[in-house]
Design an enzyme around this catalytic site. Structure first.
Site, PDB file in Angstrom:
ATOM      1  N   LYS A 108       0.860  -1.174   0.000  1.00  0.00           N
ATOM      2  CA  LYS A 108       0.000   0.000   0.000  1.00  0.00           C
ATOM      3  C   LYS A 108       0.888   1.212   0.000  1.00  0.00           C
ATOM      4  O   LYS A 108       2.011   1.180   0.494  1.00  0.00           O
ATOM      5  CB  LYS A 108      -0.903   0.007   1.235  1.00  0.00           C
ATOM      6  CG  LYS A 108      -2.080   0.945   1.147  1.00  0.00           C
ATOM      7  CD  LYS A 108      -3.113   0.490   0.138  1.00  0.00           C
ATOM      8  CE  LYS A 108      -4.376   0.008   0.729  1.00  0.00           C
ATOM      9  NZ  LYS A 108      -5.315  -0.678  -0.062  1.00  0.00           N
TER      10      LYS A 108
HETATM   11  N1  GLU Z   1      -7.012  -0.350  -3.292  1.00  0.00           N
HETATM   12  C1  GLU Z   1      -7.743  -1.527  -3.564  1.00  0.00           C
HETATM   13  C2  GLU Z   1      -7.764  -2.452  -2.356  1.00  0.00           C
HETATM   14  O1  GLU Z   1      -7.608  -2.020  -1.248  1.00  0.00           O
HETATM   15  C3  GLU Z   1      -7.285  -2.227  -4.837  1.00  0.00           C
HETATM   16  C4  GLU Z   1      -5.854  -2.640  -4.877  1.00  0.00           C
HETATM   17  C5  GLU Z   1      -5.422  -3.137  -6.240  1.00  0.00           C
HETATM   18  O2  GLU Z   1      -6.257  -3.231  -7.129  1.00  0.00           O
HETATM   19  O3  GLU Z   1      -4.241  -3.419  -6.394  1.00  0.00           O
HETATM   20  O4  GLU Z   1      -8.025  -3.617  -2.455  1.00  0.00           O
END
Ligand code: GLU
Length: 418
Positions: A108
């Protein structure tokens, strides 16, 4: 990495991991290795604002483990972003990807800004500077970003462009959640919300709830809005919706089309005349069959878990339920929890499809994408429920232990180097 524990979300992710590791009887030697993040990157981002002033922002990226493939996860723009929170979200991404059998570790990223306070040009410069500072640490086989809270397709387009300039040719597979015109996938934008609706609807069928079940959604961003629209399509009645500015409630049902038009003009649901104004805290407590928290983490706590009046808690957000709240829900036993790492995994699953399509330069139809997505979600739900029944455990422990076990298996068979 003890300093990260000062952040409540990171502490929660670690406590959750420890409890599940206990349940799994995980050998001590594997615990820290599986729990701790592999890489924490913090960068300074000097950016010229429209006023001419130069401001230095702080950007983070946490890559949780690299055992099964590149790391994967969103980039968040929110004033509350802190390294510890990013580390927690990266850890949850790991279990989420593993549970769905995606060949990724979790990651993240985040910048502590309120994107609404900046012009488009300023956001572009912040994004490009962040990307360029991250270049040594990212790549289609190293770490692939995607949208999260406060970021969108445009953010991903700027990232892809900045990275591609450095490499010397277009590299669509560096990010997912891009516009379709530059290698994005059909259905990616809707995938998280539609996945939430698919699972909530399937569970409503299992529980034999009425077709026009009442639904309350907290959050009307990319996840909440598509989840609400998806539920409405299944025939449910959307009785409440909230966002940062407050909520709106109408037990007879909200007119979603009118609400969407209103939000497009007013940038929020509050003030909409199709229902009564209600605070976000009260919205969560109204009677409904399906409650969908689709905004921030830690909103279901020991203060409100005992007062929820829903039958299904479908976690669209990451980490919406605290450990204390979980204990209360377990004791109550009357609320069917669809845990976040399952419930909102539609987004990263279609991100995986996007990455695969980009690597092959071969693109799929929307029908193909949603068929594949629903098959994976349906199968994963069945697996989690079976695991929960087998060990007489709650759904979250079942989902987490399945995900964590896959990471542990990978680490064990690869061995320790050197
Ligand atoms: N931000 C989204 C999540 O928390 C998607 C992450 C992604 O598609 O890599 O799952």
């Amino acid at each position: 990495m003890k300093h990260l524990l000062a952040n409540p979300a990171y502490k929660m992710a670690c406590d959750q991991f420890d409890a599940v590791a206990d349940f799994m009887n995980m050998p001590v030697a594997l615990r820290e290795r599986t729990k701790l993040p592999k890489r924490l990157v913090t960068v300074s981002l000097p950016v010229r604002l429209d006023s001419g002033e130069v401001k230095v922002f702080e950007g983070h990226r946490v890559q949780h483990h690299l055992t099964l493939g590149p790391t994967k996860g969103g980039l968040r723009y929110h004033p509350g972003v802190e390294l510890g929170e990013v580390a927690a979200l990266a850890m949850w991404m790991s279990w989420k990807c593993a549970l769905a059998d995606l060949p990724y570790g979790g990651a993240k990223g985040g910048v502590a800004i309120d994107p609404r306070q900046f012009s488009v040009g300023e956001l572009e410069r912040i994004t490009r500077r962040y990307t360029s500072e991250m270049i040594p640490f990212i790549g289609p086989q190293t770490d692939v970003m995607a949208p999260d809270m406060g970021t969108n397709e445009q953010t991903m387009a700027w990232m892809m462009d900045t990275y591609s300039h450095q490499i010397g040719h277009a590299v669509p597979s560096i990010v997912t959640g891009k516009p379709v015109s530059i290698g994005g996938s059909l259905g990616r934008k809707e995938a998280t919300g539609r996945g939430v609706a698919f699972l909530a609807n399937r569970v409503a069928d299992i529980l034999k709830l009425p077709e026009d079940s009442r639904v309350i959604v907290q959050g009307f961003g990319n996840v909440g809005s598509y989840a609400a629209a998806g539920m409405a399509k299944y025939g449910a009645r959307i009785v409440g919706i909230g966002d940062v500015g407050g909520g709106i409630y109408n037990p007879k049902g909200l007119d979603l089309l009118k609400l969407e038009e209103y939000v497009a003009r007013n940038h929020g649901v509050s003030g909409f005349d199709g229902g009564d104004a209600i605070s976000n805290a009260d919205l969560l407590l109204q009677p409904c069959e399906i409650l969908i928290p689709a905004a921030l983490d830690r909103v279901i706590t020991d203060k409100n878990a005992g007062k929820l009046q829903c039958r299904i808690l479908a976690e669209g957000a990451n980490g919406p339920t605290t450990l204390e709240a979980d204990a209360i829900l377990r004791q109550r036993g009357d609320i069917f929890v669809i845990p976040d790492i399952l419930c909102n995994s539609g987004g990263v699953i279609v991100s995986y499809f996007e990455w695969v399509q980009d690597l092959q330069s071969f693109f799929w139809s929307e029908t193909e994408i949603f068929d594949k997505l629903y098959r994976i979600l349906g199968h994963t739900l069945d697996t989690v429920l079976k695991e929960a029944r087998k060990h007489n455990i709650d759904h979250r422990t079942a989902a987490l232990s399945l995900g964590i076990q896959k990471v542990v298996n990978g680490k064990t068979i690869r061995g320790l180097f050197p």
